[in-house]
Design a protein around this motif. Sequence first.
Motif, PDB file in Angstrom:
ATOM      1  N   LYS A   1      43.596  52.126  46.645  1.00  0.00           N
ATOM      2  CA  LYS A   1      44.240  50.852  46.983  1.00  0.00           C
ATOM      3  C   LYS A   1      45.053  50.983  48.265  1.00  0.00           C
TER       4      LYS A   1
ATOM      5  N   ASP B   1      46.399  43.372  53.112  1.00  0.00           N
ATOM      6  CA  ASP B   1      46.453  42.260  52.163  1.00  0.00           C
ATOM      7  C   ASP B   1      46.190  42.828  50.782  1.00  0.00           C
ATOM      8  N   GLN B   2      47.141  42.610  49.877  1.00  0.00           N
ATOM      9  CA  GLN B   2      47.065  43.235  48.568  1.00  0.00           C
ATOM     10  C   GLN B   2      45.846  42.752  47.784  1.00  0.00           C
ATOM     11  N   GLN B   3      45.617  41.455  47.814  1.00  0.00           N
ATOM     12  CA  GLN B   3      44.503  40.900  47.038  1.00  0.00           C
ATOM     13  C   GLN B   3      43.171  41.397  47.580  1.00  0.00           C
ATOM     14  N   ASP B   4      43.038  41.353  48.906  1.00  0.00           N
ATOM     15  CA  ASP B   4      41.815  41.860  49.517  1.00  0.00           C
ATOM     16  C   ASP B   4      41.611  43.334  49.194  1.00  0.00           C
TER      17      ASP B   4
ATOM     18  N   LYS C   1      35.115  44.065  55.438  1.00  0.00           N
ATOM     19  CA  LYS C   1      35.944  42.883  55.175  1.00  0.00           C
ATOM     20  C   LYS C   1      36.903  42.633  56.333  1.00  0.00           C
TER      21      LYS C   1
ATOM     22  N   PHE D   1      44.495  48.890  51.558  1.00  0.00           N
ATOM     23  CA  PHE D   1      45.605  48.069  52.061  1.00  0.00           C
ATOM     24  C   PHE D   1      45.952  48.437  53.496  1.00  0.00           C
TER      25      PHE D   1
ATOM     26  N   GLU E   1      42.635  44.974  46.547  1.00  0.00           N
ATOM     27  CA  GLU E   1      42.222  45.161  45.156  1.00  0.00           C
ATOM     28  C   GLU E   1      40.750  44.784  44.965  1.00  0.00           C
ATOM     29  N   GLU E   2      40.358  43.721  45.617  1.00  0.00           N
ATOM     30  CA  GLU E   2      38.945  43.341  45.549  1.00  0.00           C
ATOM     31  C   GLU E   2      38.064  44.441  46.123  1.00  0.00           C
ATOM     32  N   CYS E   3      38.536  44.970  47.205  1.00  0.00           N
ATOM     33  CA  CYS E   3      37.780  46.019  47.881  1.00  0.00           C
ATOM     34  C   CYS E   3      37.630  47.245  46.977  1.00  0.00           C
TER      35      CYS E   3
ATOM     36  N   LYS F   1      44.383  38.666  60.473  1.00  0.00           N
ATOM     37  CA  LYS F   1      44.491  39.947  59.777  1.00  0.00           C
ATOM     38  C   LYS F   1      44.768  41.104  60.736  1.00  0.00           C
TER      39      LYS F   1
ATOM     40  N   ASN G   1      37.835  47.344  43.702  1.00  0.00           N
ATOM     41  CA  ASN G   1      36.947  47.019  42.580  1.00  0.00           C
ATOM     42  C   ASN G   1      35.484  47.074  43.002  1.00  0.00           C
TER      43      ASN G   1
END
Lengths: 185, 464
Positions: free
Chosen positions: A30, A39-42, A81, A34, A44-46, A89, A48
Amino acid sequence: MEDSKIIALFFQRSEQALTEVAQKYGSVTKKLAFNILHDQQDAEECVNDAYLGAWNTIPPQNPNPLITYLCRIVRNLAIKKYHSKTAAKRNSLYDVALNELENCFPSSHSVEEAFDAAETARSINAFLKTLDKDNRILFVRRYWHAESIEDLAKLFQISPHAVSVRLSRTREKLKKHLKKEGVSL
Amino acid sequence: MKKEKISHVLENLDIAYIEEATIFPGSEAKTWRTPFLKWLPVAACLALLLSGCIWYILREPSHEDPNDWEIIMQYSDPSAGKDPHQSENSSEGFPSSPYYPGTTDASTVPTSSDITDSPDPPDPIGSTDPTFNTESTNNTESTAPSNPTSSTAPSIDPDDFPAPGISADPVYLDFVTKDPICLADVPSLPAAGGDFHLQQFAFPEILSLKASERKNYPIYANSYPVGQAGALFEITEEYTEMSQENLRTFLTLLFGDGDYSGVYTDYSSHSLIYEDKEISLAARATSLSVTSTAYETYSQLTQEDLNANPLIHAAISYCAIEDPMITQEIEYDVYGNVYNYNYIITEKTADPQQALFDHTFSYVMLHSFVGENIFVLSAVHVEQPEEVGATTLATVEEIEAYLQKSYPHLAEKAHVIELFYSAQVIPGYYVPCYRVFFEEPELTQQYGVPAYSIMDLTDSRFLS
């Protein structure tokens, strides 16, 4: 859990493998994501997506060490991404790291000069070979892992200023090396 | 586009290097062959206190128009760390002291409103740099040599001592003038080091003189200048003998009478090294430095400690200090935590000129590292430095005027101006310099300890 046992779970197609990976390497992956995406959400998606990538490739892959394999997947996904994002970004640690490296690469003087990533990477690999281990790790952690100066300072137990100076010197050497080898972007 | 290419290139890095970096667990406390070796670099830096300097290309001295200021380097902020040269010669040799109380007064710190045509130097205020604080304490009581314990060490061939280096041959420097002193920034090279530290040693009695009362001060020869590459002087047989004599003298003071001929176990650059179980000692012609783990570190060095600690005791005796005065400095890291206590021990004197001399040529400096239980001690004793010139000191007004012209946005922040001798400016010489401390309120608030940035100035003719 040891890496070998986690790999065994992958080979057994046990979903427990993903749980163990997340537990053992979740924070590292993570953080890497990051660093690049900021970006925290991006991130985490990454991560996963990277777990899914590992699930799909192990087996037949039997990576050792597992963490490096995971990090490469995470990084590749994060970079993809990252490039798909807009300038909004472009304030991530990765962008800062790229800014630092940008001046090391001489610009092409003509459009005919073809860009060969593999050849350029070969030249950088040769350069990395000339560095001592600490400086090589510092370089990779900064520009591949996109780690912050502060984190590197803690990792190497030196001051942030010392990290900056060492990186600066390494970049200067790289610049000379690339110029000598005629590498340009 | 270029960044994307770089990113693409990085994807192709050798997997072995990525693995190496990924699994790297982080640096641990370095394991040294002996704990003393860990501090040898520090000891070497302290050694630089004696005579280190940076080579500058000398031009013929000329008297410049006061309006034509020469800016060599516009600002040396604390983030640059301390150049080993600088720390050796210009600042580490000077003790801390309470801030000069008069410099914050509006009458002594000019405003910036009337200078508009001066150069626009970089603003250091935005730097996120470490902080420091100083406290001082004084004690006065003489000490006597400690009782000995004998020690022997294998000797090495004296012929192995390093080959001759570059010889510095001072000539007479005459910078005496009645005209306004032209100032310039002392160049400061960024060091590959970590946290910076500062010393303060204000002599308001000297610098506050009016122009009409300005004083001439001697310029001293630095017989043993040291640069980053090592000694800048020729290592002669005489130098070697002086180093050996210093080693013998200190060991005698420390352990008592004995045969200390050839007890050094190694040499490093221009130093003779002696090691036993408790200390590592580097001896040079006019100084020595010792690292030890055998004694407690001090968060508050007292007069009793001067007597109780045989190393300090011996160092004070070595410097022939009869009435010691202790000055303490506390260093803080970037997080505001104390990481080092420094003490400078000199002969007690009320004469600022004598104090300035002592803090350059005869002092004991002790670094006590918090949590490490190791301290590094250096002792400098140059009995009779050679006067090889003279210079007229600048006044506070001239320094403030220079700041106002060159750094109008900083001038108001000037908090302290101190005088010190630096061997950094001209190789082979100790010349007077001025250190200006600027208040950094944002950093002070951030770290909770007084934070200052610094700038060193000197007579521009030294740099020309």
